[in-house]
Structures are given as C-alpha cells and as structure tokens.
Motif scaffolding. Structure first.
Motif, PDB file in Angstrom:
ATOM      1  N   PRO A 284      68.490   4.020  34.885  1.00  0.00           N
ATOM      2  CA  PRO A 284      68.714   3.523  36.102  1.00  0.00           C
ATOM      3  C   PRO A 284      67.581   3.755  37.167  1.00  0.00           C
ATOM      4  CG  PRO A 284      69.928   5.496  36.095  1.00  0.00           C
ATOM      5  CD  PRO A 284      69.198   5.252  34.505  1.00  0.00           C
ATOM      6  N   VAL A 285      67.484   2.716  38.014  1.00  0.00           N
ATOM      7  CA  VAL A 285      66.352   2.854  39.052  1.00  0.00           C
ATOM      8  C   VAL A 285      66.522   4.203  39.853  1.00  0.00           C
ATOM      9  CG1 VAL A 285      65.231   1.945  41.128  1.00  0.00           C
ATOM     10  CG2 VAL A 285      66.049   0.491  39.166  1.00  0.00           C
ATOM     11  N   ARG A 286      67.737   4.454  40.238  1.00  0.00           N
ATOM     12  CA  ARG A 286      68.309   5.582  41.054  1.00  0.00           C
ATOM     13  C   ARG A 286      69.586   6.230  40.528  1.00  0.00           C
ATOM     14  NH1 ARG A 286      68.374   3.705  46.785  1.00  0.00           N
ATOM     15  NH2 ARG A 286      66.022   3.919  46.728  1.00  0.00           N
ATOM     16  N   GLN A 287      69.421   7.519  40.247  1.00  0.00           N
ATOM     17  CA  GLN A 287      70.877   8.226  39.820  1.00  0.00           C
ATOM     18  C   GLN A 287      71.124   9.401  40.884  1.00  0.00           C
ATOM     19  OE1 GLN A 287      71.643   8.590  35.620  1.00  0.00           O
ATOM     20  NE2 GLN A 287      72.236  10.849  35.984  1.00  0.00           N
ATOM     21  N   TYR A 288      72.299   9.734  41.000  1.00  0.00           N
ATOM     22  CA  TYR A 288      72.460  10.832  41.923  1.00  0.00           C
ATOM     23  C   TYR A 288      73.825  11.453  41.581  1.00  0.00           C
ATOM     24  CZ  TYR A 288      72.409  13.918  46.093  1.00  0.00           C
ATOM     25  OH  TYR A 288      72.801  14.909  47.138  1.00  0.00           O
ATOM     26  N   THR A 289      74.042  12.774  41.493  1.00  0.00           N
ATOM     27  CA  THR A 289      75.380  13.158  41.295  1.00  0.00           C
ATOM     28  C   THR A 289      75.696  14.425  42.288  1.00  0.00           C
ATOM     29  OG1 THR A 289      75.128  12.861  38.931  1.00  0.00           O
ATOM     30  CG2 THR A 289      76.559  14.794  39.540  1.00  0.00           C
ATOM     31  N   ASP A 290      76.993  14.531  42.664  1.00  0.00           N
ATOM     32  CA  ASP A 290      77.357  15.402  43.810  1.00  0.00           C
ATOM     33  C   ASP A 290      78.703  15.586  43.618  1.00  0.00           C
ATOM     34  OD1 ASP A 290      77.333  17.572  45.871  1.00  0.00           O
ATOM     35  OD2 ASP A 290      76.047  16.101  47.316  1.00  0.00           O
ATOM     36  N   HIS A 301      84.415   5.000  49.891  1.00  0.00           N
ATOM     37  CA  HIS A 301      84.057   3.633  50.238  1.00  0.00           C
ATOM     38  C   HIS A 301      82.593   3.654  49.665  1.00  0.00           C
ATOM     39  CE1 HIS A 301      87.897   3.175  52.527  1.00  0.00           C
ATOM     40  NE2 HIS A 301      87.493   4.262  53.206  1.00  0.00           N
ATOM     41  N   VAL A 302      82.456   2.422  49.258  1.00  0.00           N
ATOM     42  CA  VAL A 302      81.026   1.792  48.695  1.00  0.00           C
ATOM     43  C   VAL A 302      80.626   0.587  49.758  1.00  0.00           C
ATOM     44  CG1 VAL A 302      79.405   0.576  47.168  1.00  0.00           C
ATOM     45  CG2 VAL A 302      81.228   2.313  46.384  1.00  0.00           C
ATOM     46  N   GLY A 303      80.120   1.013  50.771  1.00  0.00           N
ATOM     47  CA  GLY A 303      79.713   0.150  51.808  1.00  0.00           C
ATOM     48  C   GLY A 303      80.630   0.466  53.258  1.00  0.00           C
ATOM     49  N   GLU A 304      80.578  -0.592  53.932  1.00  0.00           N
ATOM     50  CA  GLU A 304      81.462  -0.431  55.457  1.00  0.00           C
ATOM     51  C   GLU A 304      82.187  -1.672  55.727  1.00  0.00           C
ATOM     52  OE1 GLU A 304      78.895   0.489  58.616  1.00  0.00           O
ATOM     53  OE2 GLU A 304      78.170   2.185  57.570  1.00  0.00           O
ATOM     54  N   ALA A 305      83.590  -1.433  56.260  1.00  0.00           N
ATOM     55  CA  ALA A 305      84.337  -2.664  56.402  1.00  0.00           C
ATOM     56  C   ALA A 305      83.684  -3.286  57.501  1.00  0.00           C
ATOM     57  CB  ALA A 305      85.535  -2.138  56.949  1.00  0.00           C
ATOM     58  N   ALA A 306      83.941  -4.859  57.303  1.00  0.00           N
ATOM     59  CA  ALA A 306      83.279  -5.618  58.671  1.00  0.00           C
ATOM     60  C   ALA A 306      84.049  -5.062  59.792  1.00  0.00           C
ATOM     61  CB  ALA A 306      83.736  -6.932  58.236  1.00  0.00           C
ATOM     62  N   ASP A 363      79.551  -7.418  48.772  1.00  0.00           N
ATOM     63  CA  ASP A 363      78.419  -7.877  49.619  1.00  0.00           C
ATOM     64  C   ASP A 363      77.631  -6.949  50.026  1.00  0.00           C
ATOM     65  OD1 ASP A 363      78.774 -10.796  49.126  1.00  0.00           O
ATOM     66  OD2 ASP A 363      80.365 -10.623  50.776  1.00  0.00           O
ATOM     67  N   SER A 364      76.388  -6.869  50.080  1.00  0.00           N
ATOM     68  CA  SER A 364      75.537  -5.856  50.854  1.00  0.00           C
ATOM     69  C   SER A 364      74.274  -6.740  51.646  1.00  0.00           C
ATOM     70  CB  SER A 364      74.502  -5.008  49.784  1.00  0.00           C
ATOM     71  OG  SER A 364      73.982  -4.150  50.564  1.00  0.00           O
ATOM     72  N   PRO A 365      74.728  -7.242  52.955  1.00  0.00           N
ATOM     73  CA  PRO A 365      74.114  -7.923  53.766  1.00  0.00           C
ATOM     74  C   PRO A 365      72.557  -7.426  54.065  1.00  0.00           C
ATOM     75  CG  PRO A 365      76.245  -7.776  54.470  1.00  0.00           C
ATOM     76  CD  PRO A 365      76.181  -6.705  53.641  1.00  0.00           C
ATOM     77  N   ASP A 366      72.398  -6.193  54.087  1.00  0.00           N
ATOM     78  CA  ASP A 366      71.163  -5.388  54.382  1.00  0.00           C
ATOM     79  C   ASP A 366      70.530  -4.593  53.508  1.00  0.00           C
ATOM     80  OD1 ASP A 366      72.951  -3.543  54.048  1.00  0.00           O
ATOM     81  OD2 ASP A 366      72.532  -2.463  56.209  1.00  0.00           O
ATOM     82  N   GLY A 367      71.364  -4.571  51.889  1.00  0.00           N
ATOM     83  CA  GLY A 367      70.752  -4.064  50.864  1.00  0.00           C
ATOM     84  C   GLY A 367      70.608  -2.525  51.055  1.00  0.00           C
ATOM     85  N   LYS A 368      71.329  -2.048  52.035  1.00  0.00           N
ATOM     86  CA  LYS A 368      71.405  -0.347  52.240  1.00  0.00           C
ATOM     87  C   LYS A 368      72.872   0.095  52.113  1.00  0.00           C
ATOM     88  CE  LYS A 368      67.324  -0.910  55.474  1.00  0.00           C
ATOM     89  NZ  LYS A 368      66.953  -0.625  56.666  1.00  0.00           N
ATOM     90  N   PHE A 380      74.914  10.426  49.715  1.00  0.00           N
ATOM     91  CA  PHE A 380      74.457   9.706  48.494  1.00  0.00           C
ATOM     92  C   PHE A 380      73.280   8.768  49.116  1.00  0.00           C
ATOM     93  CE2 PHE A 380      78.074  11.606  46.792  1.00  0.00           C
ATOM     94  CZ  PHE A 380      77.932  11.541  45.240  1.00  0.00           C
ATOM     95  N   PRO A 381      72.088   8.471  48.428  1.00  0.00           N
ATOM     96  CA  PRO A 381      71.428   7.655  48.681  1.00  0.00           C
ATOM     97  C   PRO A 381      71.854   6.081  48.575  1.00  0.00           C
ATOM     98  CG  PRO A 381      70.651   8.484  46.389  1.00  0.00           C
ATOM     99  CD  PRO A 381      71.972   8.970  47.259  1.00  0.00           C
ATOM    100  N   ALA A 382      71.308   5.167  49.019  1.00  0.00           N
ATOM    101  CA  ALA A 382      71.960   3.956  48.938  1.00  0.00           C
ATOM    102  C   ALA A 382      71.509   3.178  47.555  1.00  0.00           C
ATOM    103  CB  ALA A 382      70.892   2.773  49.726  1.00  0.00           C
TER     104      ALA A 382
END
Length: 430
Positions: A284-290, A301-306, A363-368, A380-382
C-alpha cells in the motif's frame, strides 16, 4: 429559629466536641467508664485509701463532663437552636448522655459527701461558668452565607497549579470560610424559586457544612477513610489550603503514574495488533495499525457526515455508507484492532483469514478523509491518498461477537482497504 439559619459563628461547642473523638482513648473510655471504675474498685478494696476514689474522679471528670460542658455553653449562648443540633433525635438521646454521668456520681458519692458551702459554691460556678465563657468569647462572627453574600465572595477557581492554592492561602480566614460555604452551596446551579433537594448542601446549616469541611481536612491529615458525604478537594481547599496543596501533589503523581501505565499497556496491545496483520498482496501507499475502543456508539466512521444530517440509531449492518461517510459497527464498547491500507489503484481481494469482507463506496470532496469517532479524529492518517473523488472501502472483519481472550488481546480485528472507485453499491465478498 431552625437549623437552616445557623450562622458560621454559632454552636462552637457542637463544632468542637467532635475534636474530642480524635483524642487517643477518648472514644473507647467514654462509652466504657467501667474500664476505669472496676480497676479502681479492685485497688480500693486492697488499699482502702480515699486517694483511689479521688484519682478515679479526676480521670472520669474530663472524660464524662467535657461534652455536657460544651453543650451548656452552646445553650447559654444560642438557646434552642443548638439544642436541636446536639440532640436531633429528641430527649431520648439526652437521657443517655445524662445516664453516662452515673459512674462519676456514684464514685463521688462514695468518696466525699459535700457540705452546704461546697454545694452553694458548685451551684454558683455552674451558673456563672457559661456566662463568663460567653463574655470571653469575642470572635468576630462570619456573615451568614446567602445568594447575596456569595455573589460578591472571593472564590479563586481551583486548578492543578500550585499558584491557585497559594492564592486561597493568602485570603483572610473569614473570607475563606465564606468562600467554602458558597462553593458548597453553589446557588447558581439551582433554578430561581426552586426548593433545595433533601440532604443537599443548601438544606444543611453553615455550622454543619463547616464541621464537615474540617472533618475532611482532619481525615486528609491523618490519611483516614473519607465519608462519601464529605466535601471534595475543590471545596475544602478554602478551609485547609496546606492540606489541599499536599493532596494536589499526590493527585499529580497518581495521574502521572496512571498515564505511564496506560501508555505501556496501550503499546503492548498495539504491538499485538500489528503482529496479527497479514501481509499485503500489493504494497500500500500508506498503512497504519492501532487499537481503538468501540465506545458508547459501538462504531467508528470513515469520513464525516454532511452538515445537517443526523446519524440516528445505528443500524445492525456491519457497514453503511451515505455521502461522504461510511459507518462501521463493532458490536462492542471494548477494544479492537484496526489496520488501514490506502492505495491509488484497486488491489486484488485477499479473503483468507477473515470472517466477513464487505465493500461500499463513499465520497471524499477534499481528499483528506480520516477515521473518526464521536466527531473526533481517531489518530489515523488520511485514508484517501489519491486526492478528491470517489473511493471504495473494502472492510475485513474477524472476531466480531467473540469475547476477548484477555484484557490485553482484543479478539476483534478490522482491516480497511481504501482505493479510488466510482461504484456506489454494497458488495459482500465473503
């Protein structure tokens, strides 16, 4: 006049009679005067000397007359108000205190029969004693606590820094007493016009509250067990800032030790989670475990609610996606292992070792886009490394619903594989 309007300068005898219980041996002998009378009688039967009786009287007098003397002082100065404070259960309680004087009366009668002049002198002293004590008591009374008095009372906020305790210690004693009472009553927490709750600080008198505060200070000095009703450090700091300063330092050391222990334990669990992660088929480009907690929502959650949306009750589904947020349910409030792998291109599925594998789109409007819990980043990182756009979330889960084999080894493990993808449909791969 009822107990609820007692001022802080009233009924000093009742306040100080509790100090007698801290005198070594007082509590034991006060209720067991025979522990003095019986050995004295045995000794008298051998030596037949009056000195034995006088010695016994000298021992019993302060032991049995200290509280009646303090009670007499309070009654002479304050009247019925202090009677209710001393004997809240009525005359039955007073009868037993009078009954406790019987051993002293019997020993005195057996040792000496006073003449008429002695009786007159004792009666005169009994009448003049409380009057002289009242005249000699010139302590300036502290104003009665009230919403008006507390509105202008000096109350430095208690913080963890020592400088705040030093500020309290620099206040005059009468200001510290009033600040303590105002902190205990906290009139601002009650709605205007409402009655205080039964047993609350507002219902108890100033005298009782001050007594409880002094008892808390004494217990802290002796490191004795504290009653659940006693005031906390945030309150009794005004009565004994020196004790509060010591207690604050102890709390700091305790919190520091707990924080270090938590870090060590968390590092062990995280190392365990990292050992359980299978090797990736494609790097992967990025991997993180916690390690995370399921918390009250039992989800992350992955992302935030509108803006303007409401999560409502969590569904029973393993994962659900809506707009810019995917919600994963854990089914537990305990800890679980979470690994995130972020890709710029779709990796091939790897289903071995997992009980359930599900894919959804988001969706990820800002890519973050980040992992969040209760609206807060989980650390966790983006997960969206290809920038703004549509993504697929491939969720791998095992151990869901199984109890942890031990506190430091979570049974439930999650693996999130995130990569760009246009599809919005839910796919069950395993």
């Amino acid at each position: 006049m009822g107990l609820h309007i007692l001022g802080t300068g009233q009924c000093q005898g009742w306040m100080h009679h509790h100090d007698l219980w801290s005198v070594p041996g007082y509590n034991l002998l006060h209720y067991r005067p025979w522990a003095i009378v019986l050995p004295a009688f045995v000794l008298w039967s051998i030596v037949r000397r009056r000195a034995v009786g006088w010695t016994t009287i000298a021992l019993l007098t302060p032991l049995l007359l200290a509280e009646p003397a303090l009670f007499g002082y309070d009654v002479a100065r304050w009247g019925r108000t202090c009677v209710e404070l001393w004997y809240p259960f009525g005359t039955r309680q007073a009868f037993w205190q009078i009954y406790d004087l019987l051993p002293l009366a019997l020993v005195l009668a057996a040792t000496y029969r006073p003449g008429r002049n002695v009786v007159r002198t004792a009666a005169a002293l009994a009448l003049l004693g409380p009057l002289l004590a009242t005249a000699g008591d010139r302590d300036r009374p502290v104003p009665l606590s009230s919403p008006e008095a507390c509105r202008n009372a000096a109350r430095p906020a208690l913080r963890s820094e020592d400088v705040q305790v030093q500020a309290v210690a620099g206040m005059p004693e009468h200001e510290r007493r009033l600040a303590y009472l105002c902190a205990m009553r906290d009139y601002n927490t009650r709605f205007p016009g409402s009655e205080p709750l039964p047993g609350s600080a507002e219902e108890r008198s100033d005298t009782i509250l001050l007594h409880e505060g002094r008892r808390a200070c004494d217990d802290e000095r002796r490191t004795a067990p504290r009653s659940a009703r006693q005031p906390t450090l945030q309150h009794y700091v005004y009565l004994c800032p020196d004790v509060a300063a010591v207690r604050l330092q102890e709390q700091k050391r305790t919190r520091a030790r707990a924080a270090e222990e938590y870090k060590r334990e968390r590092a062990k669990v995280r190392a365990f989670c990292e050992r359980q992660v299978p090797e990736a088929v494609v790097r992967p480009v990025r991997q993180y475990t916690d390690v995370l907690m399921g918390d009250l929502m039992r989800a992350y959650h992955v992302g935030e609610a509108a803006e303007g949306t409401h999560d409502g009750e969590m569904p029973d589904d393993l994962v659900v996606s809506e707009g810019g947020m995917a919600t994963v349910t854990t089914g537990t409030e305990d800890r679980f292992c979470l690994t995130v792998r972020a890709y710029r291109h779709e990796p091939p599925p790897d289903l071995d070792g997992w009980e359930r594998v599900v894919e959804v789109g988001f969706d990820s409007p800002d890519g973050k886009t980040e992992i969040t819990q209760m609206g807060t980043s989980a650390g966790f990182p983006a997960v969206t490394v290809a920038g703004p756009g549509r993504y697929r979330l491939r969720l791998h889960v095992t151990g869901r619903g199984r109890p942890d084999p031990s506190w430091g080894r979570p049974a439930q493990r999650h693996l999130l594989v995130v990569y760009p993808g246009e599809s919005e449909k839910l796919e069950v791969l395993k």
